[in-house]
Design a protein around this motif. Structure first.
Motif, PDB file in Angstrom:
ATOM      1  N   ASN A  98     -41.775 -39.173   9.981  1.00 48.07           N
ATOM      2  CA  ASN A  98     -42.501 -39.789   8.346  1.00 48.07           C
ATOM      3  C   ASN A  98     -42.209 -39.909   7.568  1.00 48.07           C
ATOM      4  OD1 ASN A  98     -43.822 -41.091  11.322  1.00 48.07           O
ATOM      5  ND2 ASN A  98     -44.843 -38.946  11.226  1.00 48.07           N
ATOM      6  N   ILE A  99     -42.227 -40.365   6.492  1.00 48.17           N
ATOM      7  CA  ILE A  99     -41.870 -40.287   5.554  1.00 48.17           C
ATOM      8  C   ILE A  99     -43.443 -41.281   4.441  1.00 48.17           C
ATOM      9  CG2 ILE A  99     -41.065 -41.566   2.992  1.00 48.17           C
ATOM     10  CD1 ILE A  99     -38.898 -42.518   4.662  1.00 48.17           C
ATOM     11  N   ASN A 116     -42.874 -40.311  -0.462  1.00 50.51           N
ATOM     12  CA  ASN A 116     -42.253 -39.543  -0.866  1.00 50.51           C
ATOM     13  C   ASN A 116     -41.713 -38.935  -0.265  1.00 50.51           C
ATOM     14  OD1 ASN A 116     -39.704 -41.233  -1.516  1.00 50.51           O
ATOM     15  ND2 ASN A 116     -39.972 -39.332  -3.185  1.00 50.51           N
ATOM     16  N   LEU A 156     -40.542 -36.491   2.590  1.00 49.30           N
ATOM     17  CA  LEU A 156     -39.944 -36.278   4.849  1.00 49.30           C
ATOM     18  C   LEU A 156     -39.952 -35.674   5.245  1.00 49.30           C
ATOM     19  CD1 LEU A 156     -37.615 -38.043   6.048  1.00 49.30           C
ATOM     20  CD2 LEU A 156     -36.264 -36.625   5.915  1.00 49.30           C
ATOM     21  N   PHE A 173     -31.975 -41.570  11.080  1.00 54.36           N
ATOM     22  CA  PHE A 173     -32.821 -41.670   9.894  1.00 54.36           C
ATOM     23  C   PHE A 173     -32.110 -41.936   8.776  1.00 54.36           C
ATOM     24  CE2 PHE A 173     -36.871 -41.061   7.601  1.00 54.36           C
ATOM     25  CZ  PHE A 173     -37.178 -42.769   8.338  1.00 54.36           C
ATOM     26  N   CYS A 174     -31.824 -40.694   7.626  1.00 53.11           N
ATOM     27  CA  CYS A 174     -31.493 -40.889   7.139  1.00 53.11           C
ATOM     28  C   CYS A 174     -30.181 -41.347   5.924  1.00 53.11           C
ATOM     29  CB  CYS A 174     -30.795 -39.411   6.275  1.00 53.11           C
ATOM     30  SG  CYS A 174     -32.804 -37.811   6.718  1.00 53.11           S
ATOM     31  N   LYS A 229     -30.264 -44.719   8.025  1.00 52.53           N
ATOM     32  CA  LYS A 229     -30.555 -46.185   7.705  1.00 52.53           C
ATOM     33  C   LYS A 229     -31.418 -46.369   6.064  1.00 52.53           C
ATOM     34  CE  LYS A 229     -33.434 -48.908  10.717  1.00 52.53           C
ATOM     35  NZ  LYS A 229     -35.046 -48.953  11.828  1.00 52.53           N
ATOM     36  N   ASN A 230     -31.562 -45.105   6.037  1.00 54.91           N
ATOM     37  CA  ASN A 230     -33.333 -45.568   4.989  1.00 54.91           C
ATOM     38  C   ASN A 230     -32.164 -44.465   4.013  1.00 54.91           C
ATOM     39  OD1 ASN A 230     -35.821 -45.878   5.936  1.00 54.91           O
ATOM     40  ND2 ASN A 230     -35.125 -44.486   7.906  1.00 54.91           N
ATOM     41  N   ASN A 231     -31.291 -44.353   3.762  1.00 53.67           N
ATOM     42  CA  ASN A 231     -30.786 -44.211   2.817  1.00 53.67           C
ATOM     43  C   ASN A 231     -30.940 -42.456   1.910  1.00 53.67           C
ATOM     44  OD1 ASN A 231     -28.224 -44.671   0.826  1.00 53.67           O
ATOM     45  ND2 ASN A 231     -29.406 -45.275  -1.028  1.00 53.67           N
ATOM     46  N   ILE A 232     -30.786 -41.445   2.637  1.00 54.31           N
ATOM     47  CA  ILE A 232     -31.466 -40.473   1.959  1.00 54.31           C
ATOM     48  C   ILE A 232     -30.409 -39.729   2.426  1.00 54.31           C
ATOM     49  CG2 ILE A 232     -32.886 -38.198   2.425  1.00 54.31           C
ATOM     50  CD1 ILE A 232     -34.705 -40.338   4.028  1.00 54.31           C
ATOM     51  N   TYR A 258     -31.925 -39.730  -2.555  1.00 52.94           N
ATOM     52  CA  TYR A 258     -31.221 -41.174  -1.979  1.00 52.94           C
ATOM     53  C   TYR A 258     -30.176 -41.440  -2.519  1.00 52.94           C
ATOM     54  CZ  TYR A 258     -36.610 -42.501  -0.784  1.00 52.94           C
ATOM     55  OH  TYR A 258     -37.266 -42.226  -0.336  1.00 52.94           O
TER      56      TYR A 258
END
Length: 265
Positions: A64-65, A68, A70, A84-85, A87-90, A159
């Protein structure tokens, strides 16, 4: 308490071991000292008579985020975190795409590749006894002083997912065998490489039963088929004995050996 029957010859990355009942963690249980908490068993050698085992139930597999930050459940597989990272540009979690395991185990041993370690962006962990900030935990190279079940971890978010890092980590792992193993058998001593030492004492490629120090990378103890715990333990102790005699260096196990009454070297 509920239990799950696990066949470790199928479950563990070593592809060896018997079938044992593993307790599922219940938060109402305050004392887990008699149990060893396992995850995906990517760095574990299961003995013939292991201590009581425990694992986290499925509800601790989540990402979950929040504000801001993780937040990741300790039963979450590393590959799921990496996806997940991406996909979410992390960024800063790219190394997890080539580091198998579940988050709790990765944190417990401060897993990583070179200078990229799971503790780098850690903010805090939630343990069975409550929350601990990063600066309350002693940690170092493949080490933490955490001695109770990890339930969740929180990380700072930056990010900019870097696909070049993923390629770099893949290349770093290219010399590692695909034969069933538990990853690096020994920690690298200061200013040395365990693989070089094992090769120098003549154990690279040496086989005992179906267990063998890999020809591809000497610090990987691999299962060539029907590997047995006693043969794996023999090779581990033989490597420690020979390296100590020739170089005066005590090789410390990176894999975790779970067997009742086994003396540490």
């Amino acid at each position: 308490m509920h239990y799950k029957s696990i066949n470790f010859s199928k479950y563990s990355s070593f592809k060896m071991g018997g079938t044992f009942d593993v307790a599922l963690l219940d938060e109402t249980v305050n004392d887990c000292e008699d149990y060893y908490l396992i995850g995906a068993c990517n760095n574990i050698l299961i003995g013939d008579n292991p201590p009581p085992l425990m694992m986290l139930p499925k509800k601790y597999d989540y990402i979950n985020i929040e504000d801001n930050i993780l937040k990741i459940g300790a039963a979450t597989p590393s590959g799921k975190v990496a996806s997940f990272c991406k996909k979410n540009n992390i960024t800063n979690f790219e190394f997890l795409s080539h580091l198998p395991g579940k988050l709790g185990g990765l944190i417990y041993m401060n897993a990583g590749l070179k200078e990229f370690e799971i503790f780098n962006n850690l903010l805090n962990v939630t343990l069975l006894s409550g929350k601990k900030a990063k600066d309350e935990i002693a940690f170092g190279y493949r080490f933490t002083n955490i001695n109770e079940p990890i339930l969740e971890a929180a990380f700072k978010i930056e990010y900019g997912f870097d696909s070049k890092k993923v390629t770099m980590f893949k290349e770093m792992r290219a010399n590692q065998p695909s034969t069933p193993s538990a990853g690096s058998c020994f920690k690298n001593p200061p200013n040395e490489y365990a693989g070089r030492l094992i090769e120098a004492v003549g154990l690279k490629g040496v086989r005992k039963g179906d267990m063998c120090f890999s020809q591809q990378h000497a610090n990987f103890l691999v299962n060539m088929g029907e590997g047995k715990f006693k043969d794996a333990l023999y090779l581990i102790r033989e490597a420690q004995r020979r390296v100590k005699e020739k170089f005066g260096i005590a090789l410390e196990e990176e894999i975790v050996i779970l067997e009742k009454g086994l003396a540490k070297i």
